[in-house]
Design a protein around this motif. Structure first.
Motif, PDB file in Angstrom:
ATOM      1  N   ILE A   1       0.864  -1.183   0.000  1.00 16.68           N
ATOM      2  CA  ILE A   1       0.000   0.000   0.000  1.00 16.68           C
ATOM      3  C   ILE A   1       0.897   1.229   0.000  1.00 16.68           C
ATOM      4  O   ILE A   1       1.789   1.341   0.841  1.00 16.68           O
ATOM      5  CB  ILE A   1      -0.903   0.066   1.246  1.00 16.68           C
ATOM      6  CG1 ILE A   1      -1.709  -1.225   1.424  1.00 16.68           C
ATOM      7  CG2 ILE A   1      -1.852   1.258   1.160  1.00 16.68           C
ATOM      8  CD1 ILE A   1      -2.464  -1.280   2.743  1.00 16.68           C
ATOM      9  N   GLY A   2       0.665   2.157  -0.928  1.00 15.70           N
ATOM     10  CA  GLY A   2       1.430   3.403  -0.900  1.00 15.70           C
ATOM     11  C   GLY A   2       1.793   3.898  -2.284  1.00 15.70           C
ATOM     12  O   GLY A   2       1.308   3.400  -3.303  1.00 15.70           O
ATOM     13  N   LYS A   3       2.668   4.854  -2.302  1.00 17.15           N
ATOM     14  CA  LYS A   3       3.052   5.514  -3.546  1.00 17.15           C
ATOM     15  C   LYS A   3       3.818   4.564  -4.462  1.00 17.15           C
ATOM     16  O   LYS A   3       4.707   3.833  -4.021  1.00 17.15           O
ATOM     17  CB  LYS A   3       3.910   6.738  -3.235  1.00 17.15           C
ATOM     18  CG  LYS A   3       4.282   7.555  -4.461  1.00 17.15           C
ATOM     19  CD  LYS A   3       5.096   8.777  -4.070  1.00 17.15           C
ATOM     20  CE  LYS A   3       5.526   9.561  -5.309  1.00 17.15           C
ATOM     21  NZ  LYS A   3       6.358  10.730  -4.955  1.00 17.15           N
TER      22      LYS A   3
ATOM     23  N   LEU B   1      -4.813   1.170  -8.783  1.00 17.84           N
ATOM     24  CA  LEU B   1      -4.020   2.396  -8.762  1.00 17.84           C
ATOM     25  C   LEU B   1      -4.942   3.604  -8.779  1.00 17.84           C
ATOM     26  O   LEU B   1      -6.034   3.566  -9.368  1.00 17.84           O
ATOM     27  CB  LEU B   1      -3.124   2.478  -9.999  1.00 17.84           C
ATOM     28  CG  LEU B   1      -1.995   1.471 -10.169  1.00 17.84           C
ATOM     29  CD1 LEU B   1      -1.345   1.656 -11.543  1.00 17.84           C
ATOM     30  CD2 LEU B   1      -0.962   1.624  -9.067  1.00 17.84           C
ATOM     31  N   ARG B   2      -4.472   4.699  -8.159  1.00 13.43           N
ATOM     32  CA  ARG B   2      -5.159   5.980  -8.251  1.00 13.43           C
ATOM     33  C   ARG B   2      -4.128   7.063  -8.503  1.00 13.43           C
ATOM     34  O   ARG B   2      -3.147   7.179  -7.761  1.00 13.43           O
ATOM     35  CB  ARG B   2      -5.927   6.274  -6.950  1.00 13.43           C
ATOM     36  CG  ARG B   2      -6.725   7.576  -7.002  1.00 13.43           C
ATOM     37  CD  ARG B   2      -7.677   7.689  -5.833  1.00 13.43           C
ATOM     38  NE  ARG B   2      -6.964   7.742  -4.540  1.00 13.43           N
ATOM     39  CZ  ARG B   2      -7.576   7.779  -3.368  1.00 13.43           C
ATOM     40  NH1 ARG B   2      -8.901   7.734  -3.318  1.00 13.43           N
ATOM     41  NH2 ARG B   2      -6.883   7.845  -2.257  1.00 13.43           N
ATOM     42  N   PRO B   3      -4.297   7.859  -9.564  1.00  4.62           N
ATOM     43  CA  PRO B   3      -3.313   8.901  -9.861  1.00  4.62           C
ATOM     44  C   PRO B   3      -3.210   9.908  -8.716  1.00  4.62           C
ATOM     45  O   PRO B   3      -4.201  10.213  -8.057  1.00  4.62           O
ATOM     46  CB  PRO B   3      -3.879   9.581 -11.115  1.00  4.62           C
ATOM     47  CG  PRO B   3      -4.839   8.606 -11.697  1.00  4.62           C
ATOM     48  CD  PRO B   3      -5.399   7.834 -10.536  1.00  4.62           C
ATOM     49  N   ILE B   4      -1.994  10.384  -8.482  1.00  4.30           N
ATOM     50  CA  ILE B   4      -1.783  11.384  -7.455  1.00  4.30           C
ATOM     51  C   ILE B   4      -0.970  12.533  -8.026  1.00  4.30           C
ATOM     52  O   ILE B   4      -0.101  12.358  -8.867  1.00  4.30           O
ATOM     53  CB  ILE B   4      -1.063  10.808  -6.212  1.00  4.30           C
ATOM     54  CG1 ILE B   4       0.258  10.147  -6.596  1.00  4.30           C
ATOM     55  CG2 ILE B   4      -1.955   9.838  -5.478  1.00  4.30           C
ATOM     56  CD1 ILE B   4       1.075   9.696  -5.418  1.00  4.30           C
ATOM     57  N   ASN B   5      -1.265  13.702  -7.542  1.00  8.39           N
ATOM     58  CA  ASN B   5      -0.554  14.900  -7.971  1.00  8.39           C
ATOM     59  C   ASN B   5       0.303  15.476  -6.864  1.00  8.39           C
ATOM     60  O   ASN B   5       1.120  16.357  -7.099  1.00  8.39           O
ATOM     61  CB  ASN B   5      -1.533  15.965  -8.451  1.00  8.39           C
ATOM     62  CG  ASN B   5      -2.309  15.516  -9.669  1.00  8.39           C
ATOM     63  OD1 ASN B   5      -1.739  14.952 -10.596  1.00  8.39           O
ATOM     64  ND2 ASN B   5      -3.614  15.744  -9.658  1.00  8.39           N
ATOM     65  N   GLU B   6       0.109  14.945  -5.659  1.00  4.87           N
ATOM     66  CA  GLU B   6       0.868  15.432  -4.526  1.00  4.87           C
ATOM     67  C   GLU B   6       1.506  14.269  -3.804  1.00  4.87           C
ATOM     68  O   GLU B   6       1.138  13.113  -4.020  1.00  4.87           O
ATOM     69  CB  GLU B   6      -0.031  16.223  -3.561  1.00  4.87           C
ATOM     70  CG  GLU B   6      -1.057  15.389  -2.812  1.00  4.87           C
ATOM     71  CD  GLU B   6      -2.283  15.012  -3.655  1.00  4.87           C
ATOM     72  OE1 GLU B   6      -2.988  14.078  -3.244  1.00  4.87           O
ATOM     73  OE2 GLU B   6      -2.494  15.632  -4.703  1.00  4.87           O
ATOM     74  N   GLU B   7       2.469  14.569  -2.965  1.00  2.51           N
ATOM     75  CA  GLU B   7       3.159  13.515  -2.223  1.00  2.51           C
ATOM     76  C   GLU B   7       2.188  12.865  -1.237  1.00  2.51           C
ATOM     77  O   GLU B   7       1.371  13.529  -0.603  1.00  2.51           O
ATOM     78  CB  GLU B   7       4.341  14.104  -1.451  1.00  2.51           C
ATOM     79  CG  GLU B   7       5.453  14.619  -2.351  1.00  2.51           C
ATOM     80  CD  GLU B   7       6.073  13.509  -3.171  1.00  2.51           C
ATOM     81  OE1 GLU B   7       6.362  12.439  -2.602  1.00  2.51           O
ATOM     82  OE2 GLU B   7       6.282  13.711  -4.368  1.00  2.51           O
ATOM     83  N   ILE B   8       2.266  11.539  -1.126  1.00  2.00           N
ATOM     84  CA  ILE B   8       1.503  10.810  -0.124  1.00  2.00           C
ATOM     85  C   ILE B   8       2.496   9.995   0.692  1.00  2.00           C
ATOM     86  O   ILE B   8       3.612   9.745   0.244  1.00  2.00           O
ATOM     87  CB  ILE B   8       0.448   9.890  -0.757  1.00  2.00           C
ATOM     88  CG1 ILE B   8       1.120   8.758  -1.563  1.00  2.00           C
ATOM     89  CG2 ILE B   8      -0.513  10.645  -1.595  1.00  2.00           C
ATOM     90  CD1 ILE B   8       0.167   7.683  -2.000  1.00  2.00           C
ATOM     91  N   PRO B   9       2.110   9.556   1.883  1.00  2.00           N
ATOM     92  CA  PRO B   9       3.046   8.763   2.691  1.00  2.00           C
ATOM     93  C   PRO B   9       3.474   7.513   1.938  1.00  2.00           C
ATOM     94  O   PRO B   9       2.663   6.869   1.271  1.00  2.00           O
ATOM     95  CB  PRO B   9       2.216   8.418   3.941  1.00  2.00           C
ATOM     96  CG  PRO B   9       1.182   9.502   4.019  1.00  2.00           C
ATOM     97  CD  PRO B   9       0.868   9.855   2.598  1.00  2.00           C
ATOM     98  N   SER B  10       4.751   7.138   2.042  1.00  2.00           N
ATOM     99  CA  SER B  10       5.260   5.965   1.353  1.00  2.00           C
ATOM    100  C   SER B  10       5.389   4.782   2.284  1.00  2.00           C
ATOM    101  O   SER B  10       5.740   3.706   1.870  1.00  2.00           O
ATOM    102  CB  SER B  10       6.617   6.286   0.723  1.00  2.00           C
ATOM    103  OG  SER B  10       7.554   6.667   1.709  1.00  2.00           O
TER     104      SER B  10
ATOM    105  N   THR C   1       9.346   4.446  -3.847  1.00  2.00           N
ATOM    106  CA  THR C   1       9.492   3.273  -2.989  1.00  2.00           C
ATOM    107  C   THR C   1       8.886   2.012  -3.617  1.00  2.00           C
ATOM    108  O   THR C   1       9.195   0.900  -3.183  1.00  2.00           O
ATOM    109  CB  THR C   1       8.837   3.503  -1.615  1.00  2.00           C
ATOM    110  OG1 THR C   1       7.497   3.978  -1.817  1.00  2.00           O
ATOM    111  CG2 THR C   1       9.617   4.529  -0.817  1.00  2.00           C
ATOM    112  N   ARG C   2       8.026   2.200  -4.616  1.00  2.00           N
ATOM    113  CA  ARG C   2       7.434   1.070  -5.336  1.00  2.00           C
ATOM    114  C   ARG C   2       7.437   1.404  -6.812  1.00  2.00           C
ATOM    115  O   ARG C   2       7.116   2.536  -7.182  1.00  2.00           O
ATOM    116  CB  ARG C   2       5.997   0.802  -4.846  1.00  2.00           C
ATOM    117  CG  ARG C   2       5.905   0.469  -3.375  1.00  2.00           C
ATOM    118  CD  ARG C   2       4.463   0.529  -2.858  1.00  2.00           C
ATOM    119  NE  ARG C   2       4.461   0.460  -1.390  1.00  2.00           N
ATOM    120  CZ  ARG C   2       4.642   1.508  -0.595  1.00  2.00           C
ATOM    121  NH1 ARG C   2       4.839   2.726  -1.122  1.00  2.00           N
ATOM    122  NH2 ARG C   2       4.648   1.352   0.719  1.00  2.00           N
TER     123      ARG C   2
END
Length: 213
Positions: A75-77, A204-213, A103-104
């Protein structure tokens, strides 16, 4: 909010399996008419059918089994990159991409997504990618092919190289319909005690900002 993108192979009775492995089969055990209350189904399958993770126990008899794995790895970026221009994926190939805060990683290879067909030959993942990915801080690699090694490999050199470098393995994702870029990944294995792998529903879900890794 962006919608989730399913990158899992659908589990159908015509999905391809590793040669000689247990095929997937779903069938009803009882119908609602028979039970008076509910339809009840059953399934059989290899744990490595469709989109799945490999636990270290798959290739190391002393390795962790599925229920012992840290689910945070799945789970994560995640970053999707396109390596479909080559059938020989090496550290030099991966060096061409930007690896800051990754990280992934999910590799979109030259093999077209076709769950009903088991390919005769796979793009080759050189074991040297393991050390490179570890240096970049990667903890999980996903591929849109059935295995990080050739299906007939006995030494599973790339599996072991990734394992030595602390990198977990996700196989048979579907990336033909996914753009390169950064996403949030969820690919949770079932908590099957003592198991060497598990099918997953990977999204997957696109992200435009940093999320916790």
């Amino acid at each position: 909010m962006a919608n989730w993108i399913d990158i899992s192979q659908p589990l159908t009775n015509d999905i391809a399996q590793f040669p000689g492995d247990t095929p997937f089969s779903y069938s009803p055990t009882f119908t609602k008419e028979e039970t008076g209350s509910a339809n009840i189904g059953q399934m059989t399958a290899s744990l490595h059918i469709g989109t799945h993770i490999d636990a270290p126990f798959h290739y190391d008899s002393d390795g962790k089994t599925v229920e012992q794995l840290n689910i945070d790895h799945y789970i994560g970026k995640a970053m999707v990159i396109d390596v479909s221009h080559t059938n020989w994926i090496t550290a030099d190939v991966l060096q061409e991409f930007e690896w800051e805060n990754v990280t992934r990683v999910l590799l979109h290879t030259s093999l077209p997504n076709n769950p009903a067909y088991f390919p005769d030959k796979l793009p080759y993942l050189d074991p040297d990618i393991a050390g490179f990915l570890q240096e970049k801080g990667v903890i999980l690699i996903g591929v849109d092919i059935p295995s990080v090694d050739a299906p007939d490999s006995k030494d599973l050199e790339t599996h072991h190289a990734l394992y030595r470098n602390g990198i977990h393995i996700l196989e048979n994702v579907m990336l033909d319909h996914v753009n390169t870029g950064h996403y949030e990944l969820i690919a949770l294995p079932l908590a099957i005690h003592g198991a060497d792998g598990s099918p997953v529903r990977a999204v997957l879900r696109p992200i435009n900002e940093e999320i916790p890794s």
